[in-house]
Design an enzyme around this catalytic site. Structure first.
Site, mmCIF file in Angstrom:
data_model
loop_
_atom_site.group_PDB
_atom_site.id
_atom_site.type_symbol
_atom_site.label_atom_id
_atom_site.label_comp_id
_atom_site.label_asym_id
_atom_site.label_seq_id
_atom_site.Cartn_x
_atom_site.Cartn_y
_atom_site.Cartn_z
ATOM 1 C CE LYS A 39 -1.507 1.532 4.116
ATOM 2 N NZ LYS A 39 -1.194 2.930 4.472
ATOM 3 C CG ASN A 40 2.404 2.714 3.509
ATOM 4 O OD1 ASN A 40 1.252 3.075 3.275
ATOM 5 N ND2 ASN A 40 2.843 2.466 4.733
ATOM 6 N NE ARG A 43 0.113 12.093 6.555
ATOM 7 C CZ ARG A 43 0.008 13.275 7.132
ATOM 8 N NH1 ARG A 43 -1.151 13.726 7.531
ATOM 9 N NH2 ARG A 43 1.069 14.027 7.292
ATOM 10 C CB CYS A 61 -3.612 6.005 11.008
ATOM 11 S SG CYS A 61 -4.051 4.509 10.109
ATOM 12 N NE ARG A 109 0.174 10.652 9.891
ATOM 13 C CZ ARG A 109 -0.147 9.542 9.217
ATOM 14 N NH1 ARG A 109 -1.330 8.987 9.378
ATOM 15 N NH2 ARG A 109 0.707 8.994 8.382
ATOM 16 N N PRO A 110 2.481 16.614 11.118
ATOM 17 C CG PRO A 110 4.456 17.344 12.129
ATOM 18 C CD PRO A 110 3.360 16.343 12.264
ATOM 19 C CB ILE A 111 2.974 18.293 5.628
ATOM 20 C CG1 ILE A 111 2.069 19.535 5.575
ATOM 21 C CG2 ILE A 111 2.145 17.030 5.724
ATOM 22 C CD1 ILE A 111 1.304 19.650 4.243
ATOM 23 C CG ASP A 112 7.564 20.515 9.697
ATOM 24 O OD1 ASP A 112 6.888 19.496 9.907
ATOM 25 O OD2 ASP A 112 8.748 20.618 10.077
ATOM 26 C CD GLN A 113 11.477 18.943 8.037
ATOM 27 O OE1 GLN A 113 12.544 18.916 7.427
ATOM 28 N NE2 GLN A 113 11.190 19.883 8.921
ATOM 29 C CG ASP A 149 3.627 1.490 9.271
ATOM 30 O OD1 ASP A 149 3.272 2.310 10.138
ATOM 31 O OD2 ASP A 149 3.871 1.810 8.091
ATOM 32 N NE ARG A 202 -6.946 4.170 6.097
ATOM 33 C CZ ARG A 202 -6.485 5.288 6.575
ATOM 34 N NH1 ARG A 202 -6.838 5.683 7.766
ATOM 35 N NH2 ARG A 202 -5.658 6.023 5.854
#
Ligand code: EPU
Length: 420
Positions: A22-23, A93, A117, A122-126, A306, A400
């Site tokens: 999936k990932n 996500r 999840c 769950r930041p996305i600053d990077q 995971d 999922r």
């Protein structure tokens, strides 16, 4: 998939064919946007996160066809620079990958929201810092995050604060469209990130350092459609091996890349399992009793977060585990919601910040609620070890990421029914 009903206590014995990751599938499906052509995917897992991704692509104008034999053909030529419905992007996500893919193709990307999840923040600053370094300016359009590279994307030298899978994948995608040489340092080295590099390379990109923590992208190579096979899902494989441990069984997972599982296999061996590794399979023979250990999660090649809840479930099974098990969760500090549900089955758990301690406990049948994908499958693993009937509600969370769950589990002797 609403509810999973388990009559546990059966020893799991047999073979399980592992599906596509999936990932890996999520970023690769979005990266196809960059090609503007037709891509043909094999081993695409039919899990709800992947099906939702295909819905998002369809909403953007892609034409999608499921062909006999299992391949999925996606024609990206007709993708428009639109904002997909938040009802879709907010459910997974992976929709965050639209940012890198749409920026690369159209020079502008907008995203109403992302889901996934719930592990607290769950930041996305990077991701955003990397896009900014490549020349993309941020603006908010009615609560929608938009990025624009008015003068086109430029190459950059980016150092990530942590080896984020999502940021690495997103920046890789954007970098394929940036003029010059982009370097991403402290990059994630997960097999699914390497698979994205492979896909982009198959589509015509030039990338060096794949599978390492320094990725170099020589941008602006023309990308084209291609055929691509999604790599096997190492987390699905690890999950079935954990289920074998929970029941004192013997399970072979087929269609795997065993090296992707090095850290989990080392740990399972240390716990007392007999593990045989072939070229594309792994067989685990569980001991009657195993040792609970201390495990620390981390970016690949460390033990994957995971697989943390599945392993923690093993530590609580009093019929099999000896000693105190500990998990130090270094990636998602708040990934412990499942422990409240395990406690309803009788598990004794103590949490202190990012560390949790698990005592071998007398687990009893219960109705529990899956809090998230891996937490839910951990509850299922515990249930498989309990003589009696357990029910797991909110099971869509498990759908999922696990394809043909009921069929695969029944195939190795579990008494499991998936309802709804
Ligand atoms: N982080 C930041 N800022 C960022 C990005 C990440 O602080 O800009 C932090 C996160 O808060 C977290 C750590 O860095 O503490 C790692 O996050 P990462 O970006 O690697 O995670 P992700 O890309 O959001 C993917 C998987 C997760 C998996 C993690 C870690 C997908 C769709 N999701 O998430 O998978 O746990 O990598 O390996 O690929 C799952 O499959 O159950 C799952 C949650």
């Amino acid at each position: 998939m609403n509810k999973i009903v388990v009559n546990g206590g059966n020893k799991l014995v047999g073979e399980v064919e592992i599906g596509g990751s999936k990932n890996a599938a999520l970023p690769i499906l979005f990266a196809g946007i960059l090609t503007g052509e037709v891509c043909i995917f094999s081993s695409l897992p039919r899990v709800s996160d992947v099906l939702l991704t295909l819905e998002i692509l369809r909403a953007l104008g892609a034409r999608i066809r499921f062909v006999e034999g299992g391949d999925v053909v996606v024609d990206y030529a007709t993708v428009r620079p639109a904002i997909p419905p938040i009802a879709l992007t907010g459910a997974i996500r992976g929709s965050v990958y639209l940012l890198g893919a749409m920026l690369g193709r159209f020079g502008r990307a907008c995203l109403g929201g992302v889901g996934g999840c719930d592990f607290g923040s769950r930041p996305i600053d990077q991701h955003l810092l990397g896009f900014a370094a490549m020349g993309a300016a941020e603006d908010a359009d009615n609560g929608t995050l938009c990025l624009t590279a008015a003068k086109g994307l430029c190459a950059a030298d980016i150092v990530l604060k942590m080896p984020s899978v999502g940021a690495t994948a997103n920046l890789l995608m954007a970098a394929t469209a940036a003029e010059g040489k982009t370097v991403i340092r402290n990059a994630a080295a997960e097999p699914h990130v390497a698979a994205l590099c492979d896909f982009l390379t198959a589509a015509g990109a030039k990338i060096a350092g794949q599978g390492t923590d320094v990725l170099t992208v020589f941008g602006k190579k023309p990308l084209h459609g291609c055929r691509f096979a999604i790599i096997p899902d190492m987390i699905e494989a690890g999950t079935y091996l954990a289920a074998a441990m929970a029941t004192g069984g013997r399970v072979t997972v087929k269609n795997v890349v065993p090296t992707h599982l090095d850290a989990p296999l080392a740990l399972l061996r240390e716990m007392g399992a007999t593990v045989t590794v072939g070229k594309t399979y792994v067989t685990l023979r569980a001991p009657a009793h195993y040792r609970a250990l201390t495990v620390e999660t981390g970016p690949y090649p460390a033990f994957p977060t995971d697989l943390h809840p599945q392993l923690a479930a093993l530590f609580t099974i009093g019929r099999r585990a000896t000693g105190t098990g500990r998990v130090v969760e270094r990636v998602w500090r708040e990934r412990f919601r499942y422990t409240e549900e395990l406690a309803k089955m009788g598990a004794e758990v103590k949490i202190d910040g990012e560390c949790a301690e698990f005592l071998p406990s007398r687990l009893l049948p219960a109705t529990v609620r899956s809090p998230d994908l891996r937490g839910g499958i951990a509850l299922l693993i515990a249930a498989l070890s309990i003589k009696g009937r357990c029910e797991i509600t909110n099971a869509a969370t498990v759908g999922r990421g696990y394809e043909h769950l009921e069929t695969k589990l029944r195939g190795i002797g579990a008494d499991v029914r998936v309802l709804g």
